[in-house]
Design a protein around this motif. Structure first.
Motif, PDB file in Angstrom:
ATOM      1  N   SER A  41      -2.768   0.297  -5.093  1.00  0.00           N
ATOM      2  CA  SER A  41      -2.572  -0.633  -3.982  1.00  0.00           C
ATOM      3  C   SER A  41      -3.130  -2.008  -4.320  1.00  0.00           C
ATOM      4  O   SER A  41      -2.516  -3.037  -4.001  1.00  0.00           O
ATOM      5  CB  SER A  41      -3.230  -0.095  -2.706  1.00  0.00           C
ATOM      6  N   GLY A  87       1.847   1.608  -3.510  1.00  0.00           N
ATOM      7  CA  GLY A  87       0.654   2.069  -4.210  1.00  0.00           C
ATOM      8  C   GLY A  87       0.453   3.566  -4.058  1.00  0.00           C
ATOM      9  O   GLY A  87       0.057   4.257  -5.005  1.00  0.00           O
ATOM     10  N   CYS A  99       0.831  -1.212   0.000  1.00  0.00           N
ATOM     11  CA  CYS A  99       0.000   0.000   0.000  1.00  0.00           C
ATOM     12  C   CYS A  99       0.862   1.257   0.000  1.00  0.00           C
ATOM     13  O   CYS A  99       0.438   2.300  -0.504  1.00  0.00           O
ATOM     14  CB  CYS A  99      -0.931  -0.010   1.203  1.00  0.00           C
TER      15      CYS A  99
END
Length: 244
Positions: free
Chosen positions: A170, A73, A70
Motif C-alpha cells: 500500500s 496493495g 490500498c
C-alpha cells in the motif's frame, strides 16, 4: 515461523488494538491529531482487521484515490503469499473477492465529507475473513458468496505476514500517487482487478442500491453507471465515506 509482532515500514507505526475496532481507534487518534502512518490492527482466529491513518495534501475528491491504492496493495500482498491460482478481485465499493466469494472489505472515513474540502485526515480500514465458524461445517466451494482465506487454499498464510505485506504494498502505491503518472499507473493496475467491470451491477450504497452497467470510472475513480433507463450517472468515490 509465526510472527508475533508485525514489522511495518519506517513511515508506519503499528498499534495492537486487541479486541477493539482498529477503524474506530484510527479515526479517534486521527481526530486528536496523530501523525499519518498510525496502523492499529487486531487479529483473531477468524478475522484480521487493520486501519491506516493518512494525511492528504489535496482535496478530498482527489485524495480518495488512496482507497484504491490500498485495495491494489491488498491484492499485491495476497498475490505474493497465496497459491498462484488464487484470484483476488476488488469491488468498487470496497468488497474483497477471493476466487469469486466475499472475503472481507475495505472501509474509508475522513475528517470531512465535502469533496472539495482539504481533509485533515483519511483512514483506510481493512477487514479480512481468515476462517469461517467451525459450526458451519463448510467445505471449500460450498458457499460461493461468502468465503475465507482458509477455505480458498490460503490457510497457511501467516495473517501478520499478510498485514505486513499489505502495509508495504500500500505504501508503494500511495507513494506512486505522488508522481506525475502515478494516478494513471494506479488506474491501469486497478482496472484489471475490478469486479464486474463492463457488466450489470447493483451498487450497495448507504441510502440506495442503483443498478446499471458499470462502464468505468472518472479521473477520481468515481463509478460511471449506465442504468437500464435514464442517463448515465456518476457515483463519486466519496459516497463510500463512512460515519466517524
Amino acid at each position: 515461523m509465526t510472527i508475533l509482532v508485525p514489522q511495518f515500514p519506517p513511515l508506519m507505526k503499528g498499534l495492537a488494538a486487541g479486541p477493539a475496532n482498529p477503524m474506530t481507534i484510527a479515526c479517534t487518534e486521527a481526530a486528536r491529531g496523530t501523525d499519518a502512518g498510525l496502523l492499529p490492527w487486531s487479529l483473531t482466529e477468524e478475522r484480521l482487521r487493520a486501519a491506516l491513518v493518512l494525511a492528504p495534501e489535496e482535496p478530498l475528491h482527489s485524495a480518495m484515490a488512496a482507497f484504491c491504492a490500498c485495495g491494489v496493495g491488498l491484492q499485491n500482498a495476497i498475490g505474493a503469499l497465496a497459491p498462484p491460482e488464487t484470484a483476488v478481485h476488488l469491488e468498487w465499493t470496497g468488497g474483497i473477492r477471493l476466487n469469486g466469494g466475499h472475503c472481507g472489505g475495505l472501509h474509508v472515513a475522513a475528517s470531512s465529507r465535502d469533496p472539495a474540502s482539504m481533509p485533515d485526515w483519511i483512514v483506510i480500514g481493512l477487514e479480512l475473513t481468515l476462517s469461517l465458524p467451525d459450526s458451519d461445517q463448510l467445505e471449500p466451494g460450498q458457499t460461493p458468496e461468502w468465503t475465507a482465506l482458509a477455505h480458498e487454499g490460503c490457510g497457511d498464510i501467516d495473517p501478520l505476514a499478510l498485514l505486513e505485506s499489505w502495509a508495504r504494498h500500500s505504501l508503494v502505491w500511495l507513494h506512486e500517487l505522488d508522481s506525475a503518472s502515478g494516478r494513471a499507473n494506479l488506474y491501469r493496475e486497478w482496472k484489471g482487478l475490478v469486479w464486474k467491470l463492463g457488466e450489470t451491477v447493483t451498487v450497495p450504497l448507504p441510502d440506495a442500491r442503483p443498478q446499471g452497467i458499470f462502464l468505468g470510472v472518472d479521473e477520481d475513480f468515481g463509478m460511471v453507471l449506465k442504468p437500464e433507463t435514464g442517463d448515465t450517472c456518476l457515483i463519486p468515490l466519496t459516497t463510500l465515506l463512512e460515519e466517524v
